[in-house]
Motif scaffolding. Structure first.
Motif, mmCIF file in Angstrom:
data_model
loop_
_atom_site.group_PDB
_atom_site.id
_atom_site.type_symbol
_atom_site.label_atom_id
_atom_site.label_comp_id
_atom_site.label_asym_id
_atom_site.label_seq_id
_atom_site.Cartn_x
_atom_site.Cartn_y
_atom_site.Cartn_z
ATOM 1 N N ALA A 58 0.824 -1.208 0.000
ATOM 2 C CA ALA A 58 0.000 0.000 0.000
ATOM 3 C C ALA A 58 0.856 1.256 0.000
ATOM 4 C CB ALA A 58 -0.914 0.006 1.217
ATOM 5 N N GLY A 59 2.174 1.097 0.181
ATOM 6 C CA GLY A 59 3.056 2.261 0.293
ATOM 7 C C GLY A 59 2.966 2.914 1.658
ATOM 8 N N ASN A 60 2.403 2.204 2.638
ATOM 9 C CA ASN A 60 2.302 2.764 3.989
ATOM 10 C C ASN A 60 3.596 2.612 4.780
ATOM 11 O OD1 ASN A 60 -0.292 3.372 3.366
ATOM 12 N ND2 ASN A 60 -1.233 2.285 5.082
ATOM 13 N N ALA A 61 4.411 1.661 4.371
ATOM 14 C CA ALA A 61 5.685 1.426 5.055
ATOM 15 C C ALA A 61 6.738 1.068 4.012
ATOM 16 C CB ALA A 61 5.537 0.291 6.064
ATOM 17 N N VAL A 62 7.981 1.405 4.341
ATOM 18 C CA VAL A 62 9.089 1.111 3.427
ATOM 19 C C VAL A 62 9.733 -0.200 3.862
ATOM 20 C CG1 VAL A 62 11.231 1.995 2.446
ATOM 21 C CG2 VAL A 62 9.489 3.595 3.264
ATOM 22 N N ILE A 69 11.772 5.831 -4.160
ATOM 23 C CA ILE A 69 12.058 7.071 -4.905
ATOM 24 C C ILE A 69 11.036 7.276 -6.023
ATOM 25 C CG2 ILE A 69 14.549 7.056 -4.450
ATOM 26 C CD1 ILE A 69 14.980 5.756 -7.177
ATOM 27 N N ALA A 70 10.864 8.535 -6.405
ATOM 28 C CA ALA A 70 10.093 8.880 -7.607
ATOM 29 C C ALA A 70 11.102 9.203 -8.693
ATOM 30 C CB ALA A 70 9.198 10.081 -7.332
ATOM 31 N N GLN A 71 10.955 8.587 -9.855
ATOM 32 C CA GLN A 71 11.926 8.793 -10.926
ATOM 33 C C GLN A 71 11.589 10.053 -11.727
ATOM 34 O OE1 GLN A 71 11.410 4.618 -12.237
ATOM 35 N NE2 GLN A 71 13.614 4.610 -12.539
ATOM 36 N N ALA A 72 12.645 10.764 -12.120
ATOM 37 C CA ALA A 72 12.462 11.965 -12.939
ATOM 38 C C ALA A 72 12.408 11.574 -14.400
ATOM 39 C CB ALA A 72 13.631 12.922 -12.700
ATOM 40 N N TYR A 73 11.498 12.158 -15.145
ATOM 41 C CA TYR A 73 11.520 12.016 -16.598
ATOM 42 C C TYR A 73 10.762 13.155 -17.236
ATOM 43 C CZ TYR A 73 7.077 9.434 -15.692
ATOM 44 O OH TYR A 73 5.838 9.036 -15.267
ATOM 45 N N ALA A 74 10.986 13.304 -18.541
ATOM 46 C CA ALA A 74 10.283 14.308 -19.339
ATOM 47 C C ALA A 74 9.403 13.551 -20.321
ATOM 48 C CB ALA A 74 11.310 15.169 -20.069
ATOM 49 N N GLY A 75 8.882 14.226 -21.319
ATOM 50 C CA GLY A 75 8.154 13.468 -22.329
ATOM 51 C C GLY A 75 7.400 14.318 -23.332
ATOM 52 N N GLY A 88 4.530 11.118 -10.791
ATOM 53 C CA GLY A 88 3.665 11.989 -9.996
ATOM 54 C C GLY A 88 2.729 11.216 -9.089
ATOM 55 N N ARG A 89 2.610 9.929 -9.347
ATOM 56 C CA ARG A 89 1.734 9.098 -8.500
ATOM 57 C C ARG A 89 2.303 7.693 -8.380
ATOM 58 N NH1 ARG A 89 -2.849 6.864 -12.567
ATOM 59 N NH2 ARG A 89 -1.606 7.182 -14.426
ATOM 60 N N ALA A 90 3.633 7.618 -8.387
ATOM 61 C CA ALA A 90 4.243 6.293 -8.309
ATOM 62 C C ALA A 90 5.514 6.393 -7.486
ATOM 63 C CB ALA A 90 4.564 5.778 -9.704
ATOM 64 N N VAL A 91 5.872 5.259 -6.891
ATOM 65 C CA VAL A 91 7.135 5.186 -6.175
ATOM 66 C C VAL A 91 7.847 3.898 -6.581
ATOM 67 C CG1 VAL A 91 5.915 4.276 -4.142
ATOM 68 C CG2 VAL A 91 8.249 5.044 -3.898
ATOM 69 N N LEU A 92 9.114 4.063 -6.918
ATOM 70 C CA LEU A 92 9.941 2.884 -7.186
ATOM 71 C C LEU A 92 10.435 2.364 -5.840
ATOM 72 C CD1 LEU A 92 11.494 0.981 -9.074
ATOM 73 C CD2 LEU A 92 13.299 2.694 -9.182
ATOM 74 N N VAL A 93 9.910 1.210 -5.455
ATOM 75 C CA VAL A 93 10.273 0.666 -4.148
ATOM 76 C C VAL A 93 11.706 0.138 -4.191
ATOM 77 C CG1 VAL A 93 9.663 -1.010 -2.371
ATOM 78 C CG2 VAL A 93 7.867 0.097 -3.696
ATOM 79 N N GLY A 94 12.020 -0.521 -5.270
ATOM 80 C CA GLY A 94 13.377 -1.034 -5.419
ATOM 81 C C GLY A 94 13.425 -2.080 -6.504
ATOM 82 N N GLU A 95 14.598 -2.675 -6.671
ATOM 83 C CA GLU A 95 14.775 -3.736 -7.658
ATOM 84 C C GLU A 95 14.984 -5.038 -6.911
ATOM 85 O OE1 GLU A 95 18.321 -2.197 -9.498
ATOM 86 O OE2 GLU A 95 17.373 -0.219 -9.426
ATOM 87 N N VAL A 96 14.310 -6.078 -7.392
ATOM 88 C CA VAL A 96 14.584 -7.404 -6.827
ATOM 89 C C VAL A 96 15.316 -8.217 -7.874
ATOM 90 C CG1 VAL A 96 12.657 -7.505 -5.197
ATOM 91 C CG2 VAL A 96 12.297 -8.240 -7.535
ATOM 92 N N VAL A 97 16.255 -9.005 -7.408
ATOM 93 C CA VAL A 97 16.945 -9.921 -8.316
ATOM 94 C C VAL A 97 16.271 -11.279 -8.139
ATOM 95 C CG1 VAL A 97 19.144 -10.950 -8.970
ATOM 96 C CG2 VAL A 97 19.061 -8.578 -8.169
ATOM 97 N N THR A 98 15.704 -11.785 -9.237
ATOM 98 C CA THR A 98 14.879 -12.993 -9.163
ATOM 99 C C THR A 98 15.767 -14.232 -9.025
ATOM 100 O OG1 THR A 98 14.875 -13.507 -11.510
ATOM 101 C CG2 THR A 98 13.300 -11.844 -10.767
ATOM 102 N N PRO A 99 15.154 -15.378 -8.656
ATOM 103 C CA PRO A 99 15.946 -16.617 -8.533
ATOM 104 C C PRO A 99 16.686 -16.975 -9.820
ATOM 105 C CG PRO A 99 13.768 -16.912 -7.553
ATOM 106 C CD PRO A 99 13.763 -15.570 -8.211
#
Ligand code: AMP
Ligand code: MG
Length: 479
Positions: A58-62, A69-75, A88-99
């Protein structure tokens, strides 16, 4: 068990993003968790379903080790450049490395305001979240490169979109969220140092065999050309192919007003805001190439010291797009009609069928699926004639087509031509019920779309176009 995050994007310089704090939602409730995808990512669905896991989704806890982080971009949006868009309405929680060793972004969409929100509330409505869930997972099941949907969480809050709507957060999974617009963001600021860092980050991540920025550009051009060919071959219309919605990884991203067409018509547009038909079904290859030209422009300072040389290299790379696109599209079309050889003659035969379909407003998916049966037995010709109604036209076409079919054509065709796609009327009905908290139709549709090539008795209604055609059907961004 903590999630093993590795946050390589957050290790880039600070001007690439904005660090966020949680912007908690009132009463998170897990609506749907994609167990199969969780397993692919090496995440534990049981843990994600606990109150702690729900707070993360839910984005209530990290979660420990996350980037947040929120990523910067143009377009370029509908051809007009905005130098600062960003999450503007998203957060990059992080990257996971899969099995299996691949790296996947976990992003929350609808998680609240960020420094890039401008006038927006940073939230997402339940309908569009579930729509992205259904359609992106359907695309994955069709074998088309796409972002995925890990979870949908109701926020327990209401938001205002001309009317009150329930809020939700989508957990999106992507090879990365780097966009053409991410490069444009730094190019517009003439920040060549950042451009070079971003290009190297994206190259190493998505095109590790490619050499340097030019290799990256050529890789993206090939991937996007193949992607758009795949879209056309299943009747998909992205709907908002702005440069900020064009992923460097070559995945389909940002499911807003997207839709699959029923009756075949290359001019089909569903998006309520696409008045000029800029992003119509048949325009998509041209627009993809336009977007890639914007990427090439952004990369110019990295391609060569001398600008004439850089422009020449960029143009050479862009000139490869039509070949990649036509190659993939032609081969796919030939396979759709059961002809393994992607020759000019076979492709022309397939184009003739498309022309008949356009003329008779034949349903795209149903016609190709019925053709699989016709490849098996001429008994299905009657069903084809019911779809291609111009008298004699199908018979004449089939008389030339049938002798060309190799043994086993029908089963090969059934692996190319889906029986089930997320048809607009089915998606709408599922979302309408879900907003009344009845998830039955959503679950049923999701299940059917998970096996799009396997016809199952009792699922006939999912394979059919709407009983009554709905002229003027519109889709919305839902932002
Ligand atoms: P989209 O049309 O969804 O690709 O979004 C285009 C831009 O608008 C992006 O920068 C989004 O982050 C931003 N945006 C969309 N919806 C919202 C919202 N509800 N609040 C803040 N920003 C938004
Ligand atoms: Mg977008």
């Amino acid at each position: 068990m903590p999630i093993a995050f590795d946050t390589s994007y957050a290790r880039l310089p600070e001007r690439f993003f904005a660090a966020l704090e949680p912007n908690p939602v009132e009463a998170p409730r897990l609506l749907r968790l994609n167990h199969a995808l969780a397993a692919e990512l090496g995440l534990d669905p049981v843990e994600l379903s606990t109150p702690e896991g729900l707070a993360w989704l839910a984005g209530n806890a990290v979660p420990p080790g996350a980037a947040f982080i929120a990523q910067a971009y143009a377009g370029h949006q509908f051809g007009h450049f905005t130098p600062r868009l960003g999450d503007g309405r998203a957060v990059l929680v992080g990257e996971v490395v899969t099995p299996t060793g691949s790296r996947r972004d976990l992003q929350l969409k609808g998680s609240g305001r960020t420094p890039f929100s401008r006038g927006g509330d940073g939230r997402a409505a339940l309908g569009p979240v579930l729509r992205e869930f259904l359609v992106s997972e359907a695309m994955a099941a069709l074998g088309i490169p796409t972002t995925r949907a890990l979870a949908a969480v109701a926020t327990g809050e209401w938001l205002w979109r001309e009317t009150d709507l329930p809020g939700a957060v989508l957990t999106r999974v992507a090879a990365s969220h780097i966009r053409v617009g991410t490069f444009q963001f730094f190019a517009a600021q003439e920040d060549n140092e950042a451009l070079a860092l971003l290009a190297e980050h994206a190259r190493a991540r998505h095109y590790p065999e490619a050499e340097g920025p030019l290799g990256l550009l050529r890789g993206v051009i090939a991937a996007q050309a193949r992607l758009v060919a795949r879209w056309l071959l299943v009747g998909f219309i992205h709907g908002v192919m702005n440069t900020d919605n064009c992923a460097i990884s070559g995945e389909t991203i940002d499911y807003g007003p997207c839709a699959f067409m029923d009756a075949y018509n290359p001019a089909t547009v569903f998006s309520s805001i696409d008045h000029q038909g800029r992003y119509a079904y048949g325009q998509q290859p041209r627009i993809a190439q336009w977007n890639l030209a914007r990427l090439a422009e952004a990369l110019l300072p990295l391609l060569a010291e001398d600008s004439d040389t850089a422009v020449a290299l960029a143009q050479e790379a862009l000139a490869e797009f039509p070949e990649h696109f036509h190659g993939a599209y032609r081969a796919g079309l030939c396979r759709k009609i059961g002809l393994p050889e992607a020759s000019e003659a076979n492709a022309a035969l397939a184009q003739e069928l498309l022309a008949l379909m356009a003329q008779d407003k034949a349903d795209f998916t149903l016609t190709f699926r019925t053709l699989c049966a016709a490849a098996e037995s001429p008994e299905a010709d009657a069903a084809m004639r019911a779809l291609l109604t111009t008298p004699g036209a199908y018979n004449a076409w089939a008389a030339r087509w049938r002798p060309l079919l190799p043994a086993g054509a029908a089963s090969a065709m059934r692996r190319e031509n889906p029986a089930y796609i997320p048809r607009n009327h089915l998606v709408e009905a599922a979302l309408e019920a879900a907003t009344r908290d009845d998830f039955g139709p959503f679950e049923a549709l999701h299940l059917v779309l998970g096996q799009p090539f396997e016809e199952v008795p009792g699922q006939e209604e999912y394979a059919l176009p709407p009983a009554v055609e709905r002229p003027g059907y519109q889709t919305f961004c839902g932002t």
